[in-house]
Design a protein around this motif. Structure first.
Motif, short mmCIF file in Angstrom:
data_model
loop_
_atom_site.label_atom_id
_atom_site.label_comp_id
_atom_site.label_asym_id
_atom_site.label_seq_id
_atom_site.Cartn_x
_atom_site.Cartn_y
_atom_site.Cartn_z
N UNK A 191 47.46 25.55 40.66
CA UNK A 191 46.15 26.03 41.13
C UNK A 191 46.15 27.50 41.54
N UNK A 192 46.86 28.30 40.83
CA UNK A 192 46.71 29.74 41.07
C UNK A 192 45.25 30.12 40.74
N UNK A 193 44.70 29.44 39.73
CA UNK A 193 43.30 29.64 39.35
C UNK A 193 42.61 28.29 39.21
N UNK A 194 42.24 27.65 40.31
CA UNK A 194 41.61 26.33 40.17
C UNK A 194 40.19 26.46 39.61
N UNK A 195 39.77 25.45 38.84
CA UNK A 195 38.43 25.48 38.26
C UNK A 195 37.37 25.47 39.36
N UNK A 196 37.70 24.85 40.50
CA UNK A 196 36.71 24.76 41.58
C UNK A 196 36.32 26.14 42.10
N UNK A 197 37.13 27.17 41.80
CA UNK A 197 36.82 28.52 42.26
C UNK A 197 35.59 29.09 41.54
N UNK A 198 35.47 28.81 40.24
CA UNK A 198 34.39 29.43 39.48
C UNK A 198 33.28 28.48 39.08
N UNK A 199 33.60 27.19 38.97
CA UNK A 199 32.66 26.30 38.29
C UNK A 199 31.37 26.12 39.09
N UNK A 200 31.45 26.21 40.43
CA UNK A 200 30.23 26.03 41.21
C UNK A 200 29.24 27.18 40.95
N UNK A 201 29.75 28.34 40.51
CA UNK A 201 28.85 29.46 40.22
C UNK A 201 28.01 29.22 38.96
#
Lengths: 395, 295
Positions: A40-50
């Motif tokens: 999770x260096x780049x988890x999907x939850x970081x961008x997907x809510x946008x």
């Protein structure tokens, strides 16, 4: 129709976005499914809510009372690989162990998701992806139609060494390609013809439409303002992964920056999205250079008066959009799968003047583009939606 | 028996054990990492740094990887309860990124060519060599300062593991060999004496229950699942920069405090074992919802 689309990383959302949006606009329910992204260096939850879409995390389908035992059963069956002598000579046990548990978790989660949602179709960016492979297998096993995209430039070496193109069609009912010539590459790799559907680069549809509109020059001026350079040419250097780059990346950036400065032009550098650490390092080391940090490469592509690259998907995308393209080989070592035979100019040592001597695509390149890129007409998304509807509807 | 002391990463407990070992037995000391090598030299160990810089083209690398793992060692192996080849999932889009290539193999071959029968090393699972070489040793000792979630799933073939009191309970569940316990290196502990003062500063009543949730990016889903499915007065803490950056993006309404404010909490919840949890002492509860037996 209910569609589950797997979005593992942001470029999955960007590349499939047009097709998924159109399917949604046509009244189909689209669930954007994500998962954990390794450590999770780049988890999907970081961008997907946008993206303000209907998204779920695959692990939400786990049953916290029963799934742990199912996951452990799969892990225990495969855990001996973390002590495999041949693997351990070259690979850390951490990644063997971690990847087995993550796969076991995804298998259980995806299986539960399919049972809960009962989708009519599963769509992923490419079938050779770690998560997509499991999801496609389980979907086909449940009798659900699977659709995949050509992810980018097809590298011959990947097929010759690891069979990547053949592998990316495994458990895939329909594979959307960018062009007829890409279809030929998949056929040569042994993919069944009935699976391959050339549709064009759907992720570039809006960009192609904008580029072809009568107001394009005005639109381009607006985009250039966004990048901070309303006046003067923008030259974009978009190299492939640094490990694949032939030459000295930092030195080449410095040379290009110096050249652009001398001519009152502006250099923008965009590294491969996986290389944000290298980008941040170079940004500190080369504060005068502007690096593009956006998730989507298309705005910078459209703003560019010239694109310089080396064996990269971005080069093909520049040609799709009719942007002057140059390859770079300052080390004179030769470029893998160079587009020079098709008429793309190559900047070699002392050859930077090519950038201002450029007079548009030569006839050779125009012929190649019209033969190879006939599907880049801004209507690829529509073709994809029609095919999905027709193939799922035919079942 | 000649002893190989293999140093793949710096670890204080391991370094103490290596010095003891060197003073007792006939040893060859090999380091594979420059920082650990320098530290070993500083404490008087005659460490030899081994590196390999053979040139290998991407094509050669990919061809060798394909032979090793596509399907290679995974031939005809499927995930339990499926007809899905392990190689199809693990190889092309995961292990290929972490494949060490000709240089990893070269270092292993160089060490295997030395005359040693006994291995003393750090239990470093981020490096291939400790778990590779243990299978070539007549006797083997590993030093394990801290437990990790992934160790639960790894077969540990050492004869003896030297560890700390904190790690011993984890090892006892998974390891059948001899376990020797040493005092681990102290890490900064949270000073829970400051509870009353900090609480009054924040206006939190003495009897108000506050739960500290440790957000670690590696367990992003588990944290989000927990806070969505439980009610409580949650304060979030992070232990690394990337997690600190991600927390407001992944859980936008999370209230994060600096670790100095940890004493205000009655308990802490974490979602997988990490060495930093030691500083939360017995106030931390680990909830691993994905099956790894790290309790």
């Amino acid at each position: 129709m209910k569609i589950v689309a797997f979005i593992g990383r942001e470029h999955h959302a960007l590349k499939m976005g047009n097709a998924l949006r159109l399917l949604n606009e046509r009244g189909h329910e689209v669930i954007y499914l994500c998962a954990e992204n390794a450590t999770n260096q780049d988890p999907a939850s970081e961008f997907i809510r946008n993206y303000t879409v209907n998204w779920r995390h695959a692990y939400d389908y786990l049953d916290v009372r029963t799934s742990a035992a199912e996951i452990d059963a799969i892990v225990n069956d495969a855990r001996h690989f973390s002590a495999n002598q041949q693997l351990l000579k070259y690979t850390s046990p951490f990644w063997i162990s971690f990847s087995i548990r993550e796969a076991a978790t995804c298998i259980v989660a995806f299986r539960n998701m399919i049972a809960t949602e009962n989708p009519d179709a599963v769509i992923c960016l490419h079938g050779a992806n770690y998560w997509a492979r499991m999801l496609f297998y389980l979907a086909q096993d449940a009798g659900i139609k699977t659709f995949a995209f050509q992810e980018g430039l097809l590298r011959q070496r990947d097929q010759e060494t690891m069979g990547k193109q053949a592998s990316s069609a495994k458990f895939v009912d329909t594979l959307f390609t960018w062009s007829e010539s890409d279809k030929q590459a998949y056929l040569s790799a042994g993919v069944d013809e009935s699976v391959i559907r050339p549709v064009g680069p759907s992720h570039l549809d809006y960009a192609i439409q904008v580029r072809n509109s009568p107001d394009w020059e005005q639109g381009k001026a607006g985009l250039k303002r966004r990048f901070g350079y309303p006046q003067g040419k923008i030259i974009s250097f978009m190299p492939p992964l640094s490990s694949h780059y032939k030459g000295d990346l930092r030195q080449d950036i410095a040379v290009l920056q110096d050249y652009a400065n001398q001519r009152g032009e502006h250099l923008y550098v965009r590294l491969h999205p996986f290389e944000y650490r290298l980008r941040d390092y170079l940004q500190k080391a080369m504060p005068a250079v502007r690096f593009d940090k956006g998730a989507d490469s298309v705005p910078l592509l459209l703003s560019s008066d010239a694109v310089i690259t080396q064996h990269s998907t971005i080069g093909i995308e520049a040609l799709f959009l009719g942007i002057p393209l140059f390859e770079i080989d300052m080390a004179n070592t030769g470029i893998e799968q160079s587009l020079e035979p098709m008429g793309v100019p190559v900047i070699r040592t002392n050859g930077l003047s090519l950038l201002h001597e450029y007079e548009g695509y030569n006839q050779e390149l125009k012929d190649w583009i019209s033969n190879s890129f006939s599907l880049a007409d801004g209507r690829s998304t529509e073709r994809i939606a029609n095919i999905v509807e027709s193939e799922v509807g035919n079942e | 028996m000649n002893t190989l002391i293999l140093i793949t990463t710096h670890d204080e407990l391991a370094l103490d054990c290596f010095v003891e070992e060197y003073n007792r037995n006939e040893c060859v000391v090999i380091s594979t990492e420059a920082g650990a090598h320098r530290r070993a030299k500083e404490v008087g160990l005659p460490s030899q740094l081994i590196t390999s810089v053979l040139a290998e083209s991407p094509r050669e690398r990919d061809e060798c990887f394909a032979e090793l793992a596509m399907p290679g060692v995974f031939e005809d192996i499927k995930f339990a309860s499926t007809d899905l080849d392990v190689a199809d999932v693990l190889s092309i889009d995961r292990l290929s990124f972490w494949y060490g290539g000709v240089n990893a193999g070269n270092i292993a071959d160089m060490i295997l060519a030395l005359d040693w029968q006994r291995l003393v090393t750090v239990l470093d699972i981020h490096h291939p060599l400790p778990l590779l070489l243990v299978q070539h040793a007549k006797e083997s000792i590993a030093i394990c300062s801290d437990w990790s979630r992934e160790l639960s799933d790894i077969k540990l073939n050492f004869d003896k593991i030297i560890t700390t009191e904190e790690t011993r309970p984890f090892l006892e569940k998974r390891f059948n060999g001899t376990i020797e316990t040493r005092k681990g290196k102290a890490i900064g502990q949270i000073d829970f004496q400051r509870r009353v003062g900090l609480r009054s500063g924040l206006g939190i009543a003495e009897n108000e229950r506050v739960t500290g949730v440790i957000y670690d990016k590696e367990f992003d889903w588990a944290v989000r699942y927990f806070v969505q499915s439980h009610r409580g007065n949650f304060i979030f803490f992070t232990e690394d920069e990337r997690s600190k950056e991600l927390l407001p993006r992944c859980i936008p309404d999370a209230v994060r405090y600096d670790i100095n404010m940890a004493p205000i909490c009655d308990e802490f919840i974490a979602f997988g074992y990490k060495p930093y949890l030691r500083k939360y002492r017995d106030k931390v509860k680990i909830i691993d919802m994905l099956g790894a037996d790290t309790q």
